[in-house]
Enzyme design. Structure first.
Site, PDB file in Angstrom:
ATOM      1  N   LYS A  17       0.861  -1.175   0.000  1.00 30.28           N
ATOM      2  CA  LYS A  17       0.000   0.000   0.000  1.00 30.28           C
ATOM      3  C   LYS A  17       0.902   1.231   0.000  1.00 30.28           C
ATOM      4  O   LYS A  17       1.917   1.259   0.697  1.00 30.28           O
ATOM      5  CB  LYS A  17      -0.888   0.028   1.248  1.00 30.28           C
ATOM      6  CG  LYS A  17      -1.906  -1.084   1.329  1.00 30.28           C
ATOM      7  CD  LYS A  17      -2.700  -0.987   2.630  1.00 30.28           C
ATOM      8  CE  LYS A  17      -3.652  -2.146   2.788  1.00 30.28           C
ATOM      9  NZ  LYS A  17      -4.365  -2.085   4.089  1.00 30.28           N
ATOM     10  N   ARG A  87       6.397   1.576   7.132  1.00 21.76           N
ATOM     11  CA  ARG A  87       5.956   0.571   8.098  1.00 21.76           C
ATOM     12  C   ARG A  87       7.007  -0.523   8.163  1.00 21.76           C
ATOM     13  O   ARG A  87       7.408  -1.078   7.142  1.00 21.76           O
ATOM     14  CB  ARG A  87       4.620  -0.032   7.669  1.00 21.76           C
ATOM     15  CG  ARG A  87       4.161  -1.179   8.577  1.00 21.76           C
ATOM     16  CD  ARG A  87       3.343  -2.187   7.801  1.00 21.76           C
ATOM     17  NE  ARG A  87       2.942  -3.319   8.632  1.00 21.76           N
ATOM     18  CZ  ARG A  87       2.535  -4.479   8.134  1.00 21.76           C
ATOM     19  NH1 ARG A  87       2.481  -4.670   6.829  1.00 21.76           N
ATOM     20  NH2 ARG A  87       2.179  -5.469   8.940  1.00 21.76           N
ATOM     21  N   HIS A 178       1.354  -6.342  13.388  1.00 19.03           N
ATOM     22  CA  HIS A 178       0.150  -5.545  13.101  1.00 19.03           C
ATOM     23  C   HIS A 178      -0.119  -4.503  14.182  1.00 19.03           C
ATOM     24  O   HIS A 178      -1.248  -4.040  14.345  1.00 19.03           O
ATOM     25  CB  HIS A 178      -1.098  -6.436  12.954  1.00 19.03           C
ATOM     26  CG  HIS A 178      -1.056  -7.367  11.789  1.00 19.03           C
ATOM     27  ND1 HIS A 178      -1.504  -8.668  11.872  1.00 19.03           N
ATOM     28  CD2 HIS A 178      -0.601  -7.207  10.517  1.00 19.03           C
ATOM     29  CE1 HIS A 178      -1.344  -9.256  10.701  1.00 19.03           C
ATOM     30  NE2 HIS A 178      -0.783  -8.390   9.864  1.00 19.03           N
ATOM     31  N   GLY A 210      -2.367 -11.706   6.343  1.00 20.84           N
ATOM     32  CA  GLY A 210      -1.784 -11.951   7.655  1.00 20.84           C
ATOM     33  C   GLY A 210      -2.850 -11.663   8.697  1.00 20.84           C
ATOM     34  O   GLY A 210      -3.624 -10.714   8.549  1.00 20.84           O
ATOM     35  N   ARG A 239       0.047 -18.720   5.779  1.00 13.79           N
ATOM     36  CA  ARG A 239       0.789 -19.121   6.981  1.00 13.79           C
ATOM     37  C   ARG A 239      -0.070 -20.019   7.868  1.00 13.79           C
ATOM     38  O   ARG A 239      -1.269 -19.799   8.012  1.00 13.79           O
ATOM     39  CB  ARG A 239       1.250 -17.889   7.756  1.00 13.79           C
ATOM     40  CG  ARG A 239       2.486 -17.234   7.173  1.00 13.79           C
ATOM     41  CD  ARG A 239       2.778 -15.897   7.810  1.00 13.79           C
ATOM     42  NE  ARG A 239       2.102 -14.808   7.110  1.00 13.79           N
ATOM     43  CZ  ARG A 239       2.124 -13.542   7.491  1.00 13.79           C
ATOM     44  NH1 ARG A 239       2.762 -13.201   8.590  1.00 13.79           N
ATOM     45  NH2 ARG A 239       1.509 -12.617   6.790  1.00 13.79           N
ATOM     46  N   ASP A 281      -7.035 -16.548  -1.360  1.00 18.10           N
ATOM     47  CA  ASP A 281      -7.904 -15.379  -1.497  1.00 18.10           C
ATOM     48  C   ASP A 281      -9.235 -15.670  -0.816  1.00 18.10           C
ATOM     49  O   ASP A 281     -10.046 -16.452  -1.329  1.00 18.10           O
ATOM     50  CB  ASP A 281      -8.115 -15.056  -2.974  1.00 18.10           C
ATOM     51  CG  ASP A 281      -8.811 -13.706  -3.178  1.00 18.10           C
ATOM     52  OD1 ASP A 281      -9.612 -13.315  -2.311  1.00 18.10           O
ATOM     53  OD2 ASP A 281      -8.559 -13.056  -4.204  1.00 18.10           O
ATOM     54  N   CYS A 282      -9.464 -15.036   0.320  1.00 18.20           N
ATOM     55  CA  CYS A 282     -10.669 -15.308   1.101  1.00 18.20           C
ATOM     56  C   CYS A 282     -11.933 -14.979   0.316  1.00 18.20           C
ATOM     57  O   CYS A 282     -12.968 -15.617   0.506  1.00 18.20           O
ATOM     58  CB  CYS A 282     -10.621 -14.503   2.406  1.00 18.20           C
ATOM     59  SG  CYS A 282     -11.954 -14.914   3.548  1.00 18.20           S
ATOM     60  N   ARG A 283     -11.872 -13.990  -0.569  1.00 16.67           N
ATOM     61  CA  ARG A 283     -13.041 -13.618  -1.368  1.00 16.67           C
ATOM     62  C   ARG A 283     -13.491 -14.785  -2.237  1.00 16.67           C
ATOM     63  O   ARG A 283     -14.688 -15.086  -2.332  1.00 16.67           O
ATOM     64  CB  ARG A 283     -12.719 -12.389  -2.233  1.00 16.67           C
ATOM     65  CG  ARG A 283     -12.466 -11.132  -1.446  1.00 16.67           C
ATOM     66  CD  ARG A 283     -11.794 -10.060  -2.286  1.00 16.67           C
ATOM     67  NE  ARG A 283     -10.429 -10.424  -2.663  1.00 16.67           N
ATOM     68  CZ  ARG A 283      -9.554  -9.604  -3.224  1.00 16.67           C
ATOM     69  NH1 ARG A 283      -9.902  -8.368  -3.487  1.00 16.67           N
ATOM     70  NH2 ARG A 283      -8.335 -10.009  -3.539  1.00 16.67           N
ATOM     71  N   GLY A 329      -8.495  -6.545   5.666  1.00 14.11           N
ATOM     72  CA  GLY A 329      -9.235  -6.868   4.457  1.00 14.11           C
ATOM     73  C   GLY A 329     -10.349  -7.869   4.656  1.00 14.11           C
ATOM     74  O   GLY A 329     -11.467  -7.700   4.157  1.00 14.11           O
ATOM     75  N   GLU A 383      -3.547   2.273   8.849  1.00 10.41           N
ATOM     76  CA  GLU A 383      -2.175   2.313   9.345  1.00 10.41           C
ATOM     77  C   GLU A 383      -1.437   3.543   8.833  1.00 10.41           C
ATOM     78  O   GLU A 383      -0.556   4.082   9.513  1.00 10.41           O
ATOM     79  CB  GLU A 383      -1.443   1.041   8.914  1.00 10.41           C
ATOM     80  CG  GLU A 383      -2.002  -0.231   9.526  1.00 10.41           C
ATOM     81  CD  GLU A 383      -1.502  -1.481   8.833  1.00 10.41           C
ATOM     82  OE1 GLU A 383      -1.041  -2.401   9.532  1.00 10.41           O
ATOM     83  OE2 GLU A 383      -1.586  -1.547   7.595  1.00 10.41           O
TER      84      GLU A 383
END
Length: 396
Positions: A17, A87, A178, A210, A239, A281-283, A329, A383
């Site tokens: 990002k 970050r 995070h 993550g 992970r 990809d959770c979507r 996300g 963030e």
């Protein structure tokens, strides 16, 4: 009026990002996201003045394109660029606050590469390229550490039951990650619920590629799921999260898998990808939850593990728990995962409001539980705002 602009670089485990923020009012003049596509191809999407652009690039071309084509060729922006905020996932015990980057800081970030193998190398690439393309800002680069927010965790929480000398000599302990996101969400929840930070007890769930969860008591983190590295804890995109350590010995001693490959399996081939056997990809997984048994299994195991952590962290609140907060996300966009997780916490007094839970994906901010329920809410992580504030304060 634009006076000083801050470039923010936020490398995740599968994305980058970036944004340009006006330090006067925290307004984002440019916002961008670079995500993995396939075969070393990445898609860069960015927005300037309500205009949206998109392009595909190889990984090695990404930063050069962002720095030159999006920023430096835009003189209105590049002439006002004042500082760069990075970050940084892992800073060990060395950093409880953000710092201006110099050679000593760079060497410290290098030191912790083994603790954040998917992140700290990328952070260093971002820093070196910032020095290269913005030489006038050489002394105006700031490192904002994810581990800093978790430095309030007590010793009884961060120690592993290993020989104590391993902590004393090598600082092997729980660090968390995070932290920037958990910090932002804590402050936003305080404002939303009108509860002073010093009195706020919440459980924050940062869910993305993550994933981590944090117990925030009286406004300070007292426990978090990620450990020495970002591998421990919840199931994530690729992970594995918590496993029996002996699995590693079994893979090595009995299956003959080399250590380098085992590391790759645990970090890049496990989690939702490993369970679904197709995607991290959770979507995509959520869309096929009802008609693909392997996808359903992946989501169910993910939510089961998340619910276990929330239940155990609720005990740490002792007298009261003000809210469970979803961010990241997945946390901000997955109706199904929020529903399954909250439904498993009925015994704690949480009851999902299905209409609010579905509506939140459009309004992106607010409560998702019933009026007589204990509170669970969604707050989008930001963030970049925390990074920009810390950068601005240090440079000024």
């Amino acid at each position: 009026m634009i006076k000083k602009l801050i470039l923010i670089l936020n490398f995740g485990s599968s994305s980058l990002k970036f944004s340009i923020i006006n330090s006067n009012n925290n307004y984002k003049i440019i916002t961008g996201l670079c995500e993995y596509f396939k075969k070393n191809n990445y898609i860069i999407k960015w927005k300037i003045n309500n205009s949206i652009y998109k392009i595909k690039k190889k990984k090695e071309e990404i930063l050069k394109f962002i720095f030159i084509e999006i920023i430096l060729k835009n003189k209105i922006i590049s002439d006002k660029l004042y500082s760069i905020g990075h970050r940084i996932v892992h800073g060990g015990e060395l950093f409880s606050n953000s710092v201006i980057i110099n050679n000593k800081i760079i060497n410290s970030i290098k030191k912790f590469i083994s603790f954040a193998p998917l992140h700290n190398i990328e952070h260093l690439i971002g820093i070196y390229n910032s020095f290269k393309f913005f030489p006038d800002l050489f002394k105006k680069n700031v490192a904002v550490f994810d581990t800093a927010f978790h430095q309030s965790i007590p010793k009884k929480s961060f120690l592993y039951a290993l020989p104590y000398n391993l902590y004393k000599k090598y600082k092997i302990r729980r660090y968390g990650a995070h932290g920037i996101s958990h910090k932002f969400v804590t402050f936003e929840t305080s404002k939303f619920l009108n509860i002073k930070i010093k009195n706020l007890n919440i459980i924050t769930c940062h869910l993305g590629n993550g994933c981590s969860i944090a117990a925030i008591k009286n406004g300070k983190c007292i426990d978090t799921s990620m450990g020495l590295t970002p591998l421990e804890g919840l199931i994530m995109g690729t992970r594995c999260g918590d496993i029996d350590p002996s699995i590693i010995f079994y893979l090595y001693n009995y299956l003959g898998i080399k250590i380098k490959k085992i590391n790759e399996i645990l970090n890049k081939e496990s989690g939702l990808l490993g369970l679904s056997e197709i995607s991290n990809d959770c979507r995509n997984i959520e869309k096929n939850y009802k008609n693909n048994s392997q996808f359903k299994l992946a989501i169910d195991v993910f939510c089961y593990k998340l619910s276990k952590y929330i239940g155990s962290y609720s005990i740490l609140m002792y007298d009261h728990l003000d809210a469970i907060v979803f961010t990241g996300g997945i946390g901000e966009n997955s109706v199904l995962i929020r529903k399954l997780t909250i439904n498993s916490l009925n015994f704690l007094g949480f009851k999902i409001d299905n209409k609010l839970n579905e509506k939140i994906n459009y309004i992106k901010y607010g409560i998702i539980t019933k009026s007589k329920s204990r509170i669970s809410l969604v707050i989008p992580s930001n963030e970049e705002i925390i990074i920009a504030k810390d950068t601005n304060n240090l440079i000024n």
